[in-house]
Design a protein around this motif. Structure first.
Motif, PDB file in Angstrom:
ATOM      1  N   GLU A   1      -9.464  10.661   1.403  1.00 29.28           N
ATOM      2  CA  GLU A   1      -9.176  10.612   2.837  1.00 29.28           C
ATOM      3  C   GLU A   1     -10.135  11.506   3.600  1.00 29.28           C
ATOM      4  OE1 GLU A   1      -5.399  11.320   5.893  1.00 29.28           O
ATOM      5  OE2 GLU A   1      -5.133  11.398   3.717  1.00 29.28           O
TER       6      GLU A   1
ATOM      7  N   ARG B   1       0.834  -1.207   0.000  1.00 30.69           N
ATOM      8  CA  ARG B   1       0.000   0.000   0.000  1.00 30.69           C
ATOM      9  C   ARG B   1       0.866   1.254   0.000  1.00 30.69           C
ATOM     10  NH1 ARG B   1      -5.313   0.972   1.594  1.00 30.69           N
ATOM     11  NH2 ARG B   1      -5.733   3.150   2.099  1.00 30.69           N
TER      12      ARG B   1
ATOM     13  N   GLU C   1       1.614   6.165  -7.112  1.00 31.36           N
ATOM     14  CA  GLU C   1       0.565   6.906  -7.824  1.00 31.36           C
ATOM     15  C   GLU C   1       0.984   8.342  -8.149  1.00 31.36           C
ATOM     16  OE1 GLU C   1      -2.976   6.493  -5.548  1.00 31.36           O
ATOM     17  OE2 GLU C   1      -3.349   4.431  -6.211  1.00 31.36           O
TER      18      GLU C   1
ATOM     19  N   GLN D   1       0.955   4.015  -2.737  1.00 30.61           N
ATOM     20  CA  GLN D   1       0.718   5.422  -2.420  1.00 30.61           C
ATOM     21  C   GLN D   1       1.850   6.299  -2.937  1.00 30.61           C
ATOM     22  OE1 GLN D   1       0.182   5.335   1.829  1.00 30.61           O
ATOM     23  NE2 GLN D   1      -2.039   5.230   1.682  1.00 30.61           N
TER      24      GLN D   1
END
Length: 981
Positions: free
Chosen positions: A606, A220, A227, A224
């Motif tokens: 988020e 992850r 990207e 993150q």
């Protein structure tokens, strides 16, 4: 009492409880009195032990406890299971319940024994960890050491198992929290702890979850990072920033290995063009290096002996990637190839001439030898040679060798030319000659046409036609010179096309760089300028003949603009959504709806996740603030003197409901004393012991108090009769109470002389002092007086009890104690003022089980002296302290409760990621005030008001918050404190 005596007493009590018919009241009173004395004695020793322990004199405390009888032994003996049943049994006889042992002191004594053991230091560290609430993992480590050092004590291993079992449960929650907070370091630490050595079995599922979570969070975190890196890579491509793109490319491949990224992943749609561009640039660079190497080899070959085949190979190797050789080098190459071709032609002629000459000599020789045996045989030889030469001429396009051969044949003998076979070959030669003339004319026409199209009047649409013409010419070319000419012509055209391509690309790149600059200047708060940029991109995209690599870069720019435009549009939509949220702040239901609508319009962010968490947990908080403001207002307006128990119960229930519905109210309430006071008022309605009124009524209910008549004899005895004595002749007769409950009586007849003035006393004068007091207290403690001013009624009742003349001192003390206890239960301020006197009464040593009603009781006399001493010492001060309760009550009512909370806005992050408070309305302030956000900052923590900004001046709109707000969530409501009456 010895331990055996105490055990015997307890056995008697247990036997009394199991006797169906019960015991006489006198025996019950005797058992209760002995039990109470034993408890008092043991409690005294325990209090002495506690005093020593408080002073840190542990060894002395243990020595005192071990004196005979051993304190632990007698505490154990007195701690019998039927204790509560025994007290219930006493209440049936209206006998005061026996007090409980202070078992908390006994627990401290047990701790003292443990600390004195050889493991004192380790145990002390463990206690310190427990008191300091050290992490359970640290405590488990200490327990493991205790289990190792004190291996004979199985308790430590049991505790290790218990704590490890508890820790396993914590690990599950911690892992869930770490996963939710996406804290890679925390997850990694938990994975390491879970994979360690444990006494209990760690569930395989937990181990698997920890390991998979660790791997998942690594992936992850990699994704993150990847990207935004893909967008950076695309932007670097759009700006043609190859050094930056190359660095990003290396990181991309490193992260993609962690993720096992496949080319079908959407991230490749973003980074793919840039990666392809970098690969293409690497390929071009390799091609340029290959071209330079081939060119160098070709130049070296031209400087030494070589062949046409080698030169052609090196030439094709140099231009295989589409690069054209410098014109000077091409001219040198063409000259060298022509030179080599000329040398080869001369050699063929010499060889051919040698062959022809040899043949003629042979013929002549044969003719000379065989005298021209046969003319046809010679002709056959010429025909064979001519066929070979014709085949060569047809394949090479060169006729000189054939012409020379025919000329020699004709010169040698004219007769040969008249032979049909020779004539046929002559005709074939002319046919070949005619074909070659046509072929060369066609070849020349194609080359000339290609040159005219590709160099003299070059246009983009002409280059394919010129290329086609050269392809046709290549199909016609038969010799090296013709092929070299075609290659040279193609190179000339390619140079012209390359120059045109460079000009088109240069103009495109200039315009594209301008576009890149314009894109960099685009605003982030308006969509209007994007239409012109999109138009420019479309115009550039429509241009023809631009290199494909440049057009690919344009696609990256278009993607960047589309993404940027989408972000601006999304930000504008977000801004409108945020405005809707701001307008609804302070109205819980509308505020929640606005947050929900935001998460539906902008899912997956988020911010939306924060808001979803807030929506799930905070509606009750916002409503709770409104409820608190209402309760606060009502508490301020409530009189603690005049409120009824029912009204107090309602207020307490509402306050407790507030705490239950939202957890403990997170704000400052400062109403603990008010709530405690109201709780005491509400308790007047009654619990297990009944209401305050019922308890006071029961206090005065026994006939020994409410209906007693007193008979005082000349010898100093006193009898409490159940009715007015009967005087008959010289005798006086009456029935008197033998116990305090009035249930046991006895008859007595006395001479009148022993009861002075018996004939002159009226019925009223026969009444006992306690009965006069009971009738007086009956009106003071009436329901309406208790409801009107409970504290004043209790005060007045105590005052009358203290002042009642001739009242039995034991009864006076018991009545005072009951009034004080009932008053303390029903009024907080009485409780606070009277607590020391309750303790003093307990310390006075007066037994509540003393039979004060008996005419003769040696123990009662000593108890009566203690009671009298207490009343003399404390009576007046008790009355004064009760009189001060009114002032205490008023002081409590004047105390300012915690602030009301006014919702002024809400908390979120701005476009730059900084925390801000969005104000609903303008705030006008005269002095600095803090703004506080409300919410849960961690999943397992309670709600809280936490500071977000200190306002120095009046403000409107957006206010910057504290830069770092640990655990803050977007969507938390923001309040200010209001100290209003």
């Amino acid at each position: 009492m010895t331990t055996d005596e105490i055990r015997q007493l307890i056995e008697e009590i247990q036997q009394a409880l199991s006797t169906p018919a019960g015991l006489p009241e006198e025996e019950v009173i005797d058992l209760a009195a002995r039990h109470d004395e034993a408890v008092e004695a043991v409690s005294g020793r325990l209090r002495n032990v506690e005093e020593l322990l408080d002073k840190g004199r542990r060894e002395e405390a243990i020595a005192l406890a071990e004196q005979s009888p051993n304190l632990n032994d007698i505490v154990t003996a007195l701690d019998f299971p039927e204790f509560n049943a025994w007290n219930d049994y006493l209440l049936q006889f209206h006998i005061q319940a026996v007090r409980e042992l202070p078992v908390d002191i006994a627990a401290e004594l047990n701790d003292a024994y443990a600390v004195s053991a050889p493991l004192e230091r380790l145990l002390q560290r463990y206690r310190t960890q427990s008191l300091a609430r050290a992490p359970i993992s640290e405590r488990i480590d200490t327990l493991r050491q205790l289990a190792l050092q004190d291996h004979s004590n199985a308790r430590w291993n049991q505790d290790v198992i218990k704590f490890e079992t508890h820790r396993v449960g914590q690990l599950k929650k911690d892992l869930q929290a770490a996963v939710k907070e996406r804290d890679l370091n925390w997850v990694a630490a938990l994975d390491q702890e879970i994979s360690g050595q444990w006494t209990v079995k760690i569930p395989s599922g937990l181990k698997k979850t920890a390991r998979e979570s660790h791997v998942h969070h690594r992936k992850r975190a990699a994704r993150q990072e990847l990207e935004p890196l893909c967008h950076q890579l695309s932007d670097a491509y759009a700006d043609f920033d190859r050094p930056s793109a190359a660095g990003l490319q290396k990181r991309f491949f490193a992260l993609s290995e962690i993720l096992d990224l496949t080319e079908t992943d959407p991230l490749y749609d973003i980074a793919g063009p840039a990666l392809d561009w970098l690969q293409e640039e690497d390929t071009k660079e390799a091609a340029r290096a290959d071209f330079e190497h081939g060119k160098a080899e070709l130049e070296a070959a031209l400087e030494r002996e070589t062949t046409i085949e080698e030169l052609e190979r090196l030439y094709h190797q140099s231009i295989k990637h589409g690069d054209a050789l410098p014109e000077l080098l091409e001219n040198r190459l063409a000259d060298r190839i022509e030179s080599l071709q000329a040398a080869a032609a001369r050699k063929r002629i010499v060889v051919m001439s040698s062959i022809v000459s040899g043949s003629l000599i042979a013929i002549v020789f044969v003719v000379m030898i065989i005298q021209r045996v046969t003319f046809n045989a010679t002709v056959a030889g010429h025909v064979e040679q001519m066929d070979r030469l014709l085949v060569t001429a047809h394949s090479t396009g060169e006729l000189n060798s054939v012409d020379e051969y025919f000329s020699k044949v004709e010169a040698d003998d004219q007769d040969f030319l008249s032979h049909p076979d020779i004539l046929g070959r002559k005709e074939q030669l002319e046919s070949v000659r005619s074909q070659e003339i046509g072929r060369k004319q066609q070849l020349e026409g194609l080359i000339s046409n290609a040159l005219q199209l590709g160099t003299e009047s070059p246009r983009w649409e002409n280059f394919p036609t010129a290329d086609t013409a050269l392809d046709e010419a290549a199909g016609l070319a038969k010799n090296d010179a013709e092929k070299a000419r075609i290659v040279n012509t193609r190179s000339q055209i390619q140079r012209v096309e390359s120059d045109m391509q460079a000009a088109v690309d240069a103009e495109f790149e200039t315009d594209q760089q301008g576009l890149v600059h314009s894109i960099g200047e685009l605003p982030d708060d308006s969509l209007a300028p994007y239409a012109q940029i999109e138009s420019q991109i479309a115009e550039l995209d429509s241009r023809q003949h631009v290199s494909s690599g440049l057009k690919a870069a344009l696609k990256a720019l278009e993607s960047k603009v589309t993404r940027q435009k989408g972000m601006v549009a999304a930000n504008l939509e977000i801004s409108r959504s945020l405005q809707r949220i701001t307008k609804s702040a302070g109205r819980p239901t509308e505020f929640r709806t606005a947050l929900v609508e935001f998460t539906q319009r902008h899912p997956g962010t988020e911010r939306a996740e924060d808001m979803l968490d807030v929506v799930k947990t905070d509606l009750s908080l916002w409503e709770g603030v409104d409820q608190w403001n209402d309760i606060r207002r009502r508490l301020q307006r409530t009189s603690l003197n005049g409120i009824s128990p029912a009204a107090a119960t309602i207020l307490i229930t509402q306050f407790n409901d507030l705490q239950k519905s939202t957890g403990a109210y997170p704000g400052q309430t400062d109403v603990e004393r008010r709530i405690a006071a109201l709780t005491a008022i509400a308790a007047r309605e009654g619990g297990e012991a009944g209401s305050s009124l019922e308890q006071l009524t029961r206090m005065l209910a026994p006939r020994t108090i409410s209906e007693a008549h007193i008979v005082n004899t000349s010898d100093g005895l006193r009898y409490f009769a159940e009715a007015t004595p009967t005087v008959s002749g010289s005798a006086i007769k009456f029935q008197y109470f033998t116990t305090t409950t009035g249930t046991q009586r006895d008859s007595l007849t006395l001479a009148l002389a022993k009861v002075p003035s018996s004939r002159t006393l009226t019925d009223e004068q026969w009444l006992a002092p306690q009965t006069h007091l009971a009738r007086s207290l009956g009106s003071v403690l009436a329901a309406e007086n208790l409801d009107k001013n409970f504290a004043l009624a209790i005060q007045s009742a105590v005052e009358k009890t203290v002042a009642q003349p001739e009242l039995d001192e034991i009864l006076r003390l018991l009545l005072m104690e009951k009034l004080i206890l009932v008053g303390s239960d029903g009024n907080l301020f009485i409780q606070e003022r009277m607590a020391k006197y309750v303790t003093a009464i307990n310390a006075s040593g007066v037994s509540r089980l003393t039979n004060w009603a008996a005419p003769v009781d040696s123990r009662a006399e000593s108890e009566r002296q203690k009671a009298s001493a207490f009343v003399k010492q404390y009576g007046e001060q008790i009355v004064k302290d009760l009189q001060a309760v009114e002032a205490d009550t008023q002081t409590a009512m004047n105390e300012q409760p915690g602030p009301a909370m006014e919702c002024v806005g809400w908390l979120h992050r701005n476009i730059a990621g900084a925390w801000v408070v969005e104000l609903t309305n303008e705030l006008t302030i005269t002095e600095p005030i803090p703004l506080l956000a409300l919410g849960h900052r961690a999943e397992d923590s309670g709600a809280e008001f936490y500071p977000v900004v200190q306002l120095e001046n009046s403000a409107l709109g957006t206010v910057k918050a504290i830069p770092t707000l640990n655990g803050a969530k977007e969507g938390h409501a923001v309040y200010r404190e209001m100290f209003i009456n």
